[in-house]
Design a protein around this motif. Sequence first.
Motif, short mmCIF file in Angstrom:
data_model
loop_
_atom_site.label_atom_id
_atom_site.label_comp_id
_atom_site.label_asym_id
_atom_site.label_seq_id
_atom_site.Cartn_x
_atom_site.Cartn_y
_atom_site.Cartn_z
N ILE A 120 -16.80 41.52 -25.15
CA ILE A 120 -16.67 40.20 -24.53
C ILE A 120 -17.32 40.18 -23.16
N TYR A 121 -17.25 41.30 -22.46
CA TYR A 121 -17.77 41.36 -21.09
C TYR A 121 -19.29 41.41 -21.02
N THR A 122 -19.94 41.57 -22.18
CA THR A 122 -21.41 41.53 -22.17
C THR A 122 -21.91 40.10 -22.13
N LYS A 123 -21.01 39.17 -22.32
CA LYS A 123 -21.41 37.77 -22.40
C LYS A 123 -21.11 36.97 -21.13
N ILE A 124 -20.57 37.64 -20.14
CA ILE A 124 -20.28 36.97 -18.87
C ILE A 124 -21.06 37.66 -17.75
N PRO A 125 -21.29 36.98 -16.65
CA PRO A 125 -22.02 37.62 -15.54
C PRO A 125 -21.31 38.89 -15.07
N SER A 126 -22.10 39.91 -14.87
CA SER A 126 -21.57 41.21 -14.49
C SER A 126 -21.25 41.27 -13.00
N THR A 127 -20.19 41.98 -12.69
CA THR A 127 -19.86 42.28 -11.31
C THR A 127 -19.80 43.80 -11.17
N THR A 128 -19.90 44.28 -9.98
CA THR A 128 -19.83 45.72 -9.75
C THR A 128 -18.49 46.27 -10.23
N ALA A 129 -17.41 45.57 -9.93
CA ALA A 129 -16.08 46.03 -10.33
C ALA A 129 -15.95 46.10 -11.85
N MET A 130 -16.45 45.09 -12.55
CA MET A 130 -16.35 45.07 -14.02
C MET A 130 -17.20 46.18 -14.61
#
Length: 185
Positions: free
Chosen positions: A138-148
């Motif tokens: 799921i996290y590949t589909k949202i803008p990435s952050t350093t923390a994520m």
Amino acid sequence: MSINPSPELKSLFEASLNEFEKRAGTNLVQHQIIDKLVNCESADSVIDLLQEQAQAFRNFRGDDGRLMTWLKRTVNVLYTLSTSGVLGGVIGLPFPPAKAIFAGLVILLGAIKDISTSYDALVDLFESFESFLRRLDIYTKIPSTTAMTEIIVKILIELLSTISLAIQQAQQGRLSEPHPLRYDS
């Protein structure tokens, strides 16, 4: 978002590679499979490599298709994660964490190829991996952050650790015991 390699994550990942070597008795970075994996340009090419290794196990045990089904699902999620840009150059190694995990899976398949009783435990393990990784996808589909990104890398490090434990258990003939944890939806 451009993410610079994190010295902390590189150190953690290198520690996980060292842990893998201690548990599994194999240096992933120097293993011959890494060269093949680095040249894989699709999830299908990774699956082909895994199928080659799984063939010996299928010849010994027989095949009902479950092993490759879960392997394919796991590879597809990991490959998408590794090529999505979420991980970028965050670790600063010549190959992404997913390639190390793919190599670990090849080694695991080799470790259990003659242990028929490990089949169900292995399928359960891959089922758990895939179920868990599907959520991570799921996290590949949202803008990435350093923390994520850091969280994702730490999760992949734990996955690599789990694979090394499974290899160690298989080498000791104990992988056939039921897997107590389930990550099903």
